[in-house]
Design a protein around this motif. Structure first.
Motif, short mmCIF file in Angstrom:
data_model
loop_
_atom_site.label_atom_id
_atom_site.label_comp_id
_atom_site.label_asym_id
_atom_site.label_seq_id
_atom_site.Cartn_x
_atom_site.Cartn_y
_atom_site.Cartn_z
N LEU A 183 0.75 42.59 3.36
CA LEU A 183 1.26 43.84 4.20
C LEU A 183 2.31 43.06 5.17
CD1 LEU A 183 -1.86 46.02 5.26
CD2 LEU A 183 0.08 46.37 3.33
N VAL A 184 1.91 42.04 5.80
CA VAL A 184 3.01 41.25 6.80
C VAL A 184 4.18 40.99 5.90
CG1 VAL A 184 3.25 39.35 8.12
CG2 VAL A 184 1.09 40.58 8.37
N ILE A 185 4.05 40.42 4.91
CA ILE A 185 5.46 40.26 4.29
C ILE A 185 6.18 41.18 3.81
CG2 ILE A 185 6.35 38.67 2.31
CD1 ILE A 185 5.43 37.02 4.57
N SER A 186 5.43 42.19 3.30
CA SER A 186 6.04 43.44 2.83
C SER A 186 6.61 44.13 3.74
CB SER A 186 4.85 44.37 2.11
OG SER A 186 5.55 45.63 1.69
N VAL A 187 6.37 44.12 4.97
CA VAL A 187 6.92 44.92 6.08
C VAL A 187 8.12 44.16 6.41
CG1 VAL A 187 6.57 45.47 8.58
CG2 VAL A 187 4.87 46.02 7.17
N ILE A 188 8.09 42.64 6.53
CA ILE A 188 9.24 41.78 6.96
C ILE A 188 10.38 42.22 5.87
CG2 ILE A 188 10.03 39.48 7.40
CD1 ILE A 188 7.51 39.05 8.53
N THR A 189 9.99 42.14 4.78
CA THR A 189 10.80 42.35 3.58
C THR A 189 11.63 43.81 3.78
OG1 THR A 189 9.75 41.10 2.14
CG2 THR A 189 11.04 42.29 1.05
N SER A 190 10.82 44.70 3.79
CA SER A 190 11.50 46.05 4.02
C SER A 190 12.39 46.09 5.07
CB SER A 190 10.16 47.16 4.12
OG SER A 190 9.33 47.11 3.15
N TYR A 191 12.03 45.44 6.19
CA TYR A 191 13.02 45.57 7.31
C TYR A 191 14.35 44.87 7.10
CZ TYR A 191 14.89 44.12 11.92
OH TYR A 191 15.67 43.94 13.02
N THR A 192 13.99 43.44 6.37
CA THR A 192 15.49 42.64 6.08
C THR A 192 16.12 43.30 5.13
OG1 THR A 192 13.63 40.69 6.71
CG2 THR A 192 15.93 40.44 5.22
N LEU A 193 15.63 43.84 4.02
CA LEU A 193 16.34 44.47 3.23
C LEU A 193 17.20 45.88 3.51
CD1 LEU A 193 14.18 44.40 -0.13
CD2 LEU A 193 16.49 43.36 0.19
N SER A 194 16.41 46.65 4.56
CA SER A 194 17.15 47.60 5.26
C SER A 194 18.37 47.51 6.08
CB SER A 194 15.88 48.65 5.84
OG SER A 194 15.19 48.87 4.86
N ILE A 195 18.25 46.33 6.85
CA ILE A 195 19.43 45.73 7.67
C ILE A 195 20.81 45.87 6.94
CG2 ILE A 195 20.50 44.00 8.90
CD1 ILE A 195 17.68 42.99 9.61
N GLY A 196 20.77 45.78 5.56
CA GLY A 196 22.20 45.87 5.07
C GLY A 196 22.63 47.20 4.72
N GLY A 197 21.81 48.18 4.96
CA GLY A 197 22.19 49.70 4.44
C GLY A 197 23.27 50.09 5.41
N THR A 198 23.36 49.99 6.50
CA THR A 198 24.43 50.24 7.54
C THR A 198 25.88 49.68 7.18
OG1 THR A 198 22.99 51.01 9.13
CG2 THR A 198 25.39 50.76 9.85
N PRO A 199 25.76 48.51 6.98
CA PRO A 199 27.17 47.63 6.59
C PRO A 199 27.52 48.07 5.25
CG PRO A 199 25.57 46.00 7.61
CD PRO A 199 24.69 47.51 7.28
N GLY A 200 26.62 48.28 4.41
CA GLY A 200 27.10 48.45 2.90
C GLY A 200 27.63 49.91 3.00
N TYR A 201 27.37 50.94 3.88
CA TYR A 201 27.74 52.15 3.71
C TYR A 201 29.29 52.14 4.46
CZ TYR A 201 28.51 56.90 5.42
OH TYR A 201 29.09 58.30 5.53
N ILE A 202 29.26 51.28 5.60
CA ILE A 202 30.68 51.09 6.11
C ILE A 202 31.90 50.49 4.98
CG2 ILE A 202 31.96 49.90 8.06
CD1 ILE A 202 29.38 50.47 9.71
N LEU A 203 31.29 49.42 4.48
CA LEU A 203 31.99 48.97 3.33
C LEU A 203 32.27 49.87 2.30
CD1 LEU A 203 33.10 46.48 1.81
CD2 LEU A 203 30.84 46.09 0.79
N LEU A 204 31.54 50.85 1.95
CA LEU A 204 31.85 51.95 0.83
C LEU A 204 32.89 52.92 1.41
CD1 LEU A 204 30.97 53.25 -1.85
CD2 LEU A 204 29.45 54.51 -0.43
#
Length: 661
Positions: free
Chosen positions: A505-526
Motif C-alpha cells: 500500500l505504501v509503495i503503491s501510493v507513492i508510485t501513484s503520486y509520482t506517476l501523476s505528477i507528469g500529468g500536468t506537464p504532459g498536457y501543457i506539452l500537448l
C-alpha cells in the motif's frame, strides 16, 4: 417671493441634476446586472458540467471495482471480463471524432445532455443480467444450510452426492472546479463498490438469514448491480440542466480585453472566436468536413504530437491494465476481501493521484517551466514511477497451502495443474467431484478444496458454524490423538502477508503520486506543440486514440495473461470452464507487474524521443536569436508550433485519469 424663488431655483436645479444621476445609476445598474447574469450563467454551466464529470468518473471507477464480483457471479474468466471492461470505451470509437469536430459548431449543452442520457441507459443496461439470469448459486455442503445433524461429507453412495446449494440472490477557479470533481468521482465510485460488496448479491430477493456465507468467504458475491442503478440515476440527473442552457454563454466585459490570460483561457478565447464566426456564417456540415483530412494530416505530420501520442498510448495501456485488475491482484495476492480492497483504493490511491496532479501544476507554475522543461518533468515522473513499481516484485505473498494444488497431501511443496493430483489414498474411499470448490481449513493449516476431498467422515453444526470431523487427509500430518477437524473457508495466508500488504500500500501510493505528477506537464506539452486552430481537434484525436488503442485492448490482454496463472478452474453448471478459483500467487505477481513494467518502459523510450525532437528544434533557434532579444520575440515557425505564454494552467486534461492507479 424671495423664499419662493429660492425654492423654485433649488427645485429647478434638482430637476436638472436628478436625471443625470438616474441615468448614471441606470447605467451602473445595467452593467452590474449584465455582469451578474453572465457570472450566474457560467456558474450554472460549470456546476452542471462538474456534476457530469462526477457521474462519468463514478460510473467508470465503479466498473473497475466490480470486476471480481462479475467474474464470480457469472462464472467467467478474466479475459472475458476484460472484454466487458474494454467495451465501456467502444462507443467512443464511433462518436468522439464527430463530437470533437462538429460539437463546437452545434448546440453543445444539449449534446452533453443527450450524452448523459445515453450514459445512464448504458449503466442501467449493465445491471440488467442480474434480473434475468436467476438467483446466484454457490457451492456449499448441505449441512451448512439447514442441518445440525452429523452428516458425512465423504460420500459413499452416489445418491448422497449433493447438488449445488442455495439460491442467492472565475478563469482559474472555474477551470479548477471541473477537474477536481472528476477526481472526487472515482473516490465515491470505489467507496460505493466497497459498500455494495458487503451486501449480498440477491439482497431483497432471498432471506438473508438463510445465507451460509459471509462477505469474507471466497464464494461471496456482493450486490454489484446496485451501484450501476445508482450511477444511472446520477447520470440522468446530471444531464437535466443542459437541456435548459442557452447555446452561447456571454463573456464578461472585464475579461474581453484582458492581456494577462492564462494559456488555457487563450485557448478558449481563440476557440470561441472561431465558433462565433462559424455561427454567423451558418456553415453547413458538408462544408465543415472539407478540412477534416487536411487537419488530420497536419496533426500527424507534427513529430512532437505524434511521438507524445505514441508514448501516451503505451503508457495508458500499462496504467489501464494495472488499474483494471488491481482489485483482483490485491484479493488474490494478499487474501483481502473485495469490500476492503475497494475501500483502500478509493480512500488512499485516488487521493494520491489527485495530489500528484495538483503538485505537477504547482511545480510548473512556481518555476515557470517552458515546454522543454515540461517534457523533462513528464519523463522524470514516468521514470521514477516505474522504478518504484519495480520494488513491488519483492512485496508479495507465497501461495496458500492447498492440498493437491500447491502442496501434496503429505505437505511437500509443489505446483500442479493435473486434476488427478486432487485425489489421494486418504480420500480414495470417497466419491468426490474434482469440480467442486467449497474450501475448508484443516487443523494442520492446509486448505482442502472440499470436505469430501479432505476425507471428512462427519460434520456438525449449521450455517456458517459447521465443523467437520474425522478428516482422514488432515490426519496424515497430525498425530492420531488429534481430532482431525476442519472448518469452513480457506486457511489464512502466512503471517508475513499482512505486513507485505502494508508495504504494498505504501509503495503503491507513492508510485501513484509520482506517476501523476507528469500529468500536468504532459498536457501543457500537448497544447503547446499544436497550432491554435487545431487544438480542439487534436485533443479529440488524442482522447480517441487513448480509449480505442489503450482503454479497449488493455483489459483484454491483461486478462488473458492473468488467466495463464490459474491453478484451479471452476466449472459451469451448463458445462464448460468457469471462473478461476485459485491463482498461483508468484506467477500472478510476475505477470501482472511484469506486463505493467514492460509497457511503461516502452513508453519512456518514446518520451525520450519527444525530448530529443524538442531539443533539436530549440537549438537552432537559440543560436539565431540575439541574446538581447531572447525571450522578447520568436520566429514565425515557432509561433505556429508553440503557444508563447509562461502562464500555466492549473488543471490537466488527462483522459481517464480519474481511474488511474
Amino acid at each position: 417671493m424671495e423664499i419662493s424663488s429660492k425654492e423654485n431655483t433649488q427645485f429647478f436645479s434638482n430637476n436638472i441634476v436628478l436625471p443625470v444621476d438616474r441615468s448614471s445609476f441606470k447605467s451602473e445598474s445595467s452593467a452590474s446586472k449584465e455582469k451578474q447574469s453572465c457570472c450566474g450563467g457560467i456558474k450554472i454551466f460549470l456546476g452542471a458540467l462538474s456534476f457530469v464529470y462526477f457521474a462519468k468518473a463514478l460510473s467508470g471507477s465503479y466498473l473497475k471495482s466490480t470486476i471480481t464480483q462479475i467474474e464470480r457471479r457469472f462464472d467467467i474468466p478474466s479475459s472475458l471480463v476484460g472484454v466487458i471492461d474494454g467495451s465501456f470505451e467502444i462507443g467512443n470509437l464511433l462518436i468522439i471524432i464527430l463530437v470533437s469536430y462538429f460539437g463546437a459548431k452545434l448546440h453543445r449543452p444539449r449534446i452533453i445532455g443527450a450524452g448523459c442520457l445515453i450514459m445512464s441507459a448504458g449503466t442501467f443496461l449493465i445491471a440488467m443480467p442480474q434480473f434475468f439470469m436467476g438467483r446466484y448459486r454457490y457451492e456449499r455442503f448441505p449441512s451448512t444450510m439447514n442441518s445440525t445433524g452429523r452428516l458425512s461429507p465423504c460420500l459413499q453412495e452416489k445418491s448422497q452426492i449433493p447438488h449445488s446449494a442455495l439460491e442467492k440472490s472565475q478563469a482559474k477557479i472555474n477551470a479548477g472546479c471541473v477537474q477536481t470533481v472528476a477526481i472526487i468521482g472515482p473516490i465515491f465510485g470505489f467507496l460505493l463498490g466497497s459498500l455494495c460488496a458487503k451486501l449480498y448479491v440477491d439482497i431483497g430477493f432471498v432471506d438473508l438469514d438463510s445465507i451460509a456465507i459471509t462477505h469474507k468467504d471466497v464464494q461471496w458475491v456482493g450486490a454489484w448491480w446496485l451501484g450501476y442503478l445508482i450511477a444511472g440515476v446520477i447520470s440522468v440527473l446530471a444531464g437535466i440542466p443542459f437541456w435548459f442552457l442557452p447555446k452561447h454563454l456571454p463573456k464578461p466585459e472585464s475579461r474581453k480585453d484582458s492581456s494577462t490570460s492564462s494559456e488555457q483561457s487563450k485557448f478558449i478565447t481563440e476557440d470561441n472566436k472561431e465558433r462565433q464566426k462559424s455561427y454567423q456564417q451558418h456553415v453547413k456540415i458538408a462544408e465543415m468536413a472539407k478540412d477534416f483530412l487536411p487537419s488530420l494530416k497536419n496533426l500527424f505530420g507534427n513529430p512532437v504530437y505524434f511521438l507524445y501520442l505514441c508514448a501516451s498510448i503505451i503508457q495508458f495501456n500499462s496504467l489501464i491494465g494495472m488499474v483494471t485488475y488491481k482489485p483482483k491482484y490485491i484479493e488474490q495476492q494478499y487474501g483481502q476481501t473485495s469490500s476492503k480492497t475497494n475501500f483502500v483504493i478509493g480512500l488512499i490511491n485516488i487521493p494520491a493521484v489527485a495530489f500528484g496532479i495538483f503538485s505537477g501544476g504547482l511545480i510548473m507554475k512556481k518555476f515557470r517551466i517552458n515546454v522543454l522543461g515540461a517534457a523533462k518533468l513528464s519523463l522524470g515522473s514516468s521514470f521514477f514511477g516505474y522504478l518504484l513499481l519495480l520494488s513491488l516484485f519483492a512485496m508479495g505473498c507465497e501461495n496458500s497451502d492447498v492440498a493437491g494444488l500447491t502442496v501434496s497431501y503429505h505437505g511437500t511443496k509443489q505446483i500442479t495443474h493435473y486434476e488427478q493430483a486432487l485425489f489421494s489414498e486418504c480420500n480414495s474411499g470417497c466419491l468426490c467431484s474434482k469440480n467442486d470448490w467449497d474450501p475448508i481449513c484443516g487443523e494442520n493449516g492446509i486448505t482442502y478444496i472440499s470436505a469430501c476431498l479432505a476425507g471428512c467422515q462427519a460434520s456438525n453444526g449449521s450455517g456458517k458454524n459447521i465443523v467437520f470431523y474425522n478428516c482422514s487427509c488432515v490426519g496424515i500430518l497430525e498425530s492420531p490423538s488429534r481430532s482431525l477437524s476442519a472448518v469452513v473457508g480457506p486457511c489464512q495466508k502466512g503471517n508475513e502477508c499482512p505486513k507485505m500488504f502494508l508495504y504494498f500500500l505504501v509503495i503503491s501510493v507513492i508510485t501513484s503520486y509520482t506517476l501523476s505528477i507528469g500529468g500536468t506537464p504532459g498536457y501543457i506539452l500537448l497544447l503547446r506543440c499544436i497550432k491554435p486552430h487545431l487544438k480542439s481537434f487534436a485533443l479529440g484525436i488524442y482522447t480517441l486514440a487513448i480509449r480505442v488503442l489503450a482503454g479497449i485492448p488493455a483489459p483484454v490482454y491483461f486478462g488473458v495473461a492473468i488467466d495463464t496463472t490459474c491453478l484451479k478452474w471452476g466449472s459451469k453448471r451448463c458445462g464448460g470452464r468457469g471462473a478461476c478459483r485459485l491463482y498461483d500467487s508468484r506467477a500472478l505477481r510476475y505477470v501482472y507487474l511484469g506486463l505493467t513494467l514492460v509497457l511503461g518502459t516502452m513508453s519512456i523510450f518514446f518520451s525520450i524521443a519527444v525530448l530529443w525532437v524538442l531539443r533539436k528544434r530549440s537549438a537552432p533557434q537559440d543560436e539565431t536569436v540575439p541574446a538581447n532579444r531572447r525571450g522578447a520575440g520568436l520566429t514565425k515557425k515557432r509561433k505556429d508550433n508553440f503557444v508563447n505564454s509562461d502562464h500555466l494552467i492549473q488543471t490537466t486534461y488527462w483522459p481517464e485519469k480519474e481511474t488511474r492507479l
